[in-house]
Design a protein around this motif. Structure first.
Motif, short mmCIF file in Angstrom:
data_model
loop_
_atom_site.label_atom_id
_atom_site.label_comp_id
_atom_site.label_asym_id
_atom_site.label_seq_id
_atom_site.Cartn_x
_atom_site.Cartn_y
_atom_site.Cartn_z
N ASN A 1 0.84 -1.35 0.04
CA ASN A 1 -0.04 0.04 0.03
C ASN A 1 0.94 1.11 -0.03
O ASN A 1 0.15 2.36 0.33
CB ASN A 1 -1.00 -0.07 1.23
CG ASN A 1 -2.29 -1.00 1.15
OD1 ASN A 1 -3.26 -0.43 0.50
ND2 ASN A 1 -1.99 -2.29 1.42
N GLU A 2 2.15 1.04 -0.43
CA GLU A 2 3.08 2.27 -0.51
C GLU A 2 3.83 2.28 -1.79
O GLU A 2 4.04 1.35 -2.26
CB GLU A 2 3.96 1.89 0.73
CG GLU A 2 3.63 2.09 1.98
CD GLU A 2 4.47 1.72 3.22
OE1 GLU A 2 5.81 1.71 2.65
OE2 GLU A 2 4.12 1.80 4.58
N LEU A 3 4.06 3.62 -2.42
CA LEU A 3 4.97 3.79 -3.36
C LEU A 3 5.99 4.85 -2.87
O LEU A 3 5.44 5.96 -2.33
CB LEU A 3 4.24 4.04 -4.58
CG LEU A 3 4.87 4.15 -5.99
CD1 LEU A 3 5.73 3.18 -6.24
CD2 LEU A 3 4.04 4.73 -6.96
N HIS A 4 7.21 4.43 -3.14
CA HIS A 4 8.25 5.39 -2.82
C HIS A 4 8.74 6.14 -4.03
O HIS A 4 9.36 5.50 -5.12
CB HIS A 4 9.54 4.69 -2.00
CG HIS A 4 9.01 4.26 -1.08
ND1 HIS A 4 9.08 4.68 0.42
CD2 HIS A 4 8.31 2.99 -0.52
CE1 HIS A 4 8.37 4.01 1.51
NE2 HIS A 4 7.96 2.92 0.99
N PHE A 5 8.80 7.42 -3.93
CA PHE A 5 9.16 8.33 -5.09
C PHE A 5 10.26 9.38 -4.71
O PHE A 5 10.36 9.93 -3.68
CB PHE A 5 7.85 9.28 -5.42
CG PHE A 5 8.25 10.14 -6.55
CD1 PHE A 5 8.81 9.86 -7.62
CD2 PHE A 5 7.55 11.53 -6.37
CE1 PHE A 5 9.00 10.91 -8.85
CE2 PHE A 5 7.78 12.56 -7.62
CZ PHE A 5 8.58 12.21 -8.71
N TYR A 6 11.36 9.41 -5.41
CA TYR A 6 12.41 10.24 -5.31
C TYR A 6 12.46 11.21 -6.67
O TYR A 6 12.19 10.73 -7.78
CB TYR A 6 13.99 9.53 -5.27
CG TYR A 6 15.04 10.38 -5.18
CD1 TYR A 6 15.52 10.59 -4.09
CD2 TYR A 6 15.58 11.11 -6.21
CE1 TYR A 6 16.87 11.46 -3.74
CE2 TYR A 6 16.75 11.72 -6.05
CZ TYR A 6 17.36 12.05 -4.95
OH TYR A 6 18.36 12.94 -4.87
N SER A 7 12.61 12.61 -6.38
CA SER A 7 12.50 13.62 -7.42
C SER A 7 13.78 14.34 -7.21
O SER A 7 13.93 14.99 -6.13
CB SER A 7 11.25 14.42 -7.00
OG SER A 7 11.44 15.57 -8.19
N ASN A 8 14.28 14.67 -8.38
CA ASN A 8 15.56 15.57 -8.42
C ASN A 8 15.08 17.04 -8.46
O ASN A 8 16.15 18.03 -8.28
CB ASN A 8 16.33 15.45 -9.77
CG ASN A 8 17.23 13.95 -9.99
OD1 ASN A 8 17.62 13.53 -8.72
ND2 ASN A 8 17.39 13.54 -11.11
N GLU A 9 13.97 17.24 -8.47
CA GLU A 9 13.46 18.72 -8.28
C GLU A 9 13.17 18.94 -7.12
O GLU A 9 13.11 20.51 -6.72
CB GLU A 9 12.07 18.57 -9.45
CG GLU A 9 12.18 18.37 -10.79
CD GLU A 9 10.94 18.57 -11.50
OE1 GLU A 9 9.78 18.77 -11.03
OE2 GLU A 9 11.01 18.33 -12.51
N ASP A 10 13.46 18.22 -5.92
CA ASP A 10 13.16 18.83 -4.53
C ASP A 10 14.59 19.61 -4.41
O ASP A 10 15.75 19.41 -5.04
CB ASP A 10 13.28 17.28 -3.58
CG ASP A 10 12.02 16.62 -3.98
OD1 ASP A 10 11.01 17.27 -4.27
OD2 ASP A 10 11.80 15.59 -3.37
N ALA A 11 14.45 20.45 -3.29
CA ALA A 11 15.46 21.41 -3.11
C ALA A 11 16.75 20.47 -2.49
O ALA A 11 16.60 19.49 -2.01
CB ALA A 11 15.10 22.38 -1.97
N SER A 12 18.10 21.10 -2.85
CA SER A 12 19.45 20.49 -2.36
C SER A 12 19.08 20.24 -0.78
O SER A 12 18.68 21.30 -0.19
CB SER A 12 20.45 21.32 -2.80
OG SER A 12 21.70 20.97 -2.06
N GLY A 13 19.42 19.23 -0.37
CA GLY A 13 19.35 19.27 1.24
C GLY A 13 17.90 18.74 1.78
O GLY A 13 17.98 18.44 2.95
N ARG A 14 17.06 18.52 0.79
CA ARG A 14 15.68 17.89 1.10
C ARG A 14 15.42 16.88 0.16
O ARG A 14 14.27 16.40 0.36
CB ARG A 14 14.66 19.02 0.78
CG ARG A 14 14.76 20.68 1.60
CD ARG A 14 14.40 20.15 2.95
NE ARG A 14 14.56 21.53 3.82
CZ ARG A 14 15.50 21.81 4.57
NH1 ARG A 14 16.50 21.26 4.22
NH2 ARG A 14 15.57 23.05 4.95
N ARG A 15 16.12 16.21 -0.41
CA ARG A 15 16.07 15.20 -1.34
C ARG A 15 16.11 13.97 -0.65
O ARG A 15 16.79 13.53 0.51
CB ARG A 15 16.95 15.09 -2.28
CG ARG A 15 17.00 16.24 -3.44
CD ARG A 15 18.06 16.28 -4.41
NE ARG A 15 18.04 17.42 -5.37
CZ ARG A 15 18.73 17.97 -5.91
NH1 ARG A 15 20.02 17.12 -6.00
NH2 ARG A 15 18.68 18.88 -6.60
#
Length: 372
Positions: A281-295
């Motif tokens: 029931n979970e999907l994990h997403f990583y985005s390069n568009e997140d701010a540096s230090g918040r990725r």
């Protein structure tokens, strides 16, 4: 109010998957507005006693020890096959010849040529078919597909898929129908799910390099002796996709400690996804568009925003279960029979998976890349 037509089911087999199908039928007509009313008509099993016991437990009106009795019954519309893999072809072809729609657990058939015969027979007869790949019905799986196709990951570069369990991990566990060369092996049994997921998310696989390994060479035969094992305990493959991405899959039924690890990880130029069936029931997403230090990978929890989760629960994070995925699969199939949509995973698609399995096995035997 117009009364809905009845769709009567004849089920073959009452084991693990037979029971899952029954739960799927029961739940689907309670949580979805189906175009047909499902009727659990007849259950067939190995003998009269087993059939009668299971029919009473599951709510079927009738029971039989001869599955062919259901083929001549004009009141039965669908033959649902959850019998051992090597029996799928015979049962399906006879059901199709009798004019019945067919719902069959995977793998569709021991060989691609058998699966092709089954698919062609159903299509020629104008009958609707379904192969049991219910993991693809997960709302999180559908969300992942939408994110990939919507460009949220950018250019897809690599894929890793895995289906690992440990139900064959002990060398003293007996020989079963899954060890039969006519329909067994970890690649066919579990790797088929990994392959179906890979193509569902990324599109066609065009090239494979396989490695199929038998780790436990013999098992008890149930008669005091031992029986040699010819099928793989672990089936792996490197993959090349039509979209240019590369990747790998593994089917493993001796993965000690793993009960239901159906995972994938996808890396793109803009982001990545990770999913595990153990927390499905979970999907994990990583985005390069997140701010540096918040990725970092962030968890997306299943919620009514992810159809058809809301049919089961109005609150996010409360989760759907394995049998709910079967209900979603059943709902799609019933709509297909009622001509309200396409077959979710037809025999033709089941043939495609068996074709991939055979190409991987062929590649493993030749130790070469094989064009699919």
């Amino acid at each position: 109010m117009t009364e809905k037509p009845t769709l009567s089911i004849g089920l073959i087999g009452s084991g693990f998957m037979g029971k899952a199908h029954v739960f799927g039928f029961a739940t689907a007509q309670k949580v979805f507005d189906l175009p047909m009313q499902i009727n659990l008509h007849t259950l067939a099993d190995i003998n009269d006693e087993a059939a009668a016991r299971a029919a009473q437990e599951f709510g079927f009106a009738n029971a039989t020890s001869n599955w062919r009795d259901m083929l001549t019954n004009p009141d039965i519309d669908v033959i649902d096959i959850t019998a051992p893999n090597a029996l799928h072809k015979e049962m399906a072809l006879e059901a199709i010849a009798a004019g019945k729609h067919v719902y069959c657990e995977k793998p569709l058939a021991p060989l691609a040529k058998d699966a092709a015969e089954m698919a062609e027979a159903a299509e020629a007869a104008g009958l609707k078919t379904q192969v049991g790949f219910n993991y693809l019905c997960n709302p999180m799986m559908q969300l992942a597909k939408e994110m990939i196709e919507g460009g949220e990951l950018g250019e897809i570069r690599s894929y890793r898929g895995l289906h690992a369990e440990d139900y064959m991990a002990h060398s003293d566990d007996p020989y079963t129908f899954r060890h039969d060369p006519a329909g067994g092996g970890a690649l066919a049994d579990l790797g088929s799910h990994a392959l179906a997921t890979a193509e569902y998310l990324l599109g066609p696989i065009v090239k494979v390099m396989g490695d199929c390994v038998t780790v436990i060479s013999e098992r008890p035969d149930g008669k005091g002796g031992r029986r040699s094992i010819e099928v793989d305990d672990i089936g792996r493959a490197f993959l090349r996709f039509e979209n240019g991405a590369s990747g790998s899959i593994e089917g493993n039924w001796i993965a000690t400690g793993r009960k239901m690890q159906h995972d994938f990880e996808i890396h793109g130029s803009k982001g990545a996804l990770f999913f595990s069936q153990e927390r499905f029931n979970e999907l994990h997403f990583y985005s390069n568009e997140d701010a540096s230090g918040r990725r970092g990978f962030r968890r997306i929890e299943a919620a009514p925003d992810h159809p058809p989760y809301g049919n089961f629960c109005v609150a996010p994070g409360h989760q759907v279960g394995f049998n709910d995925l079967k209900a979603i699969e059943v709902a799609g199939y019933v709509r297909a029979i009622a001509l309200e949509g396409p077959e979710p995973f037809s025999f033709r698609k089941g043939l495609r998976i068996q074709h991939l399995v055979e190409n991987i096995q062929m590649s493993s035997a030749s130790e070469n890349w094989v064009d699919v």
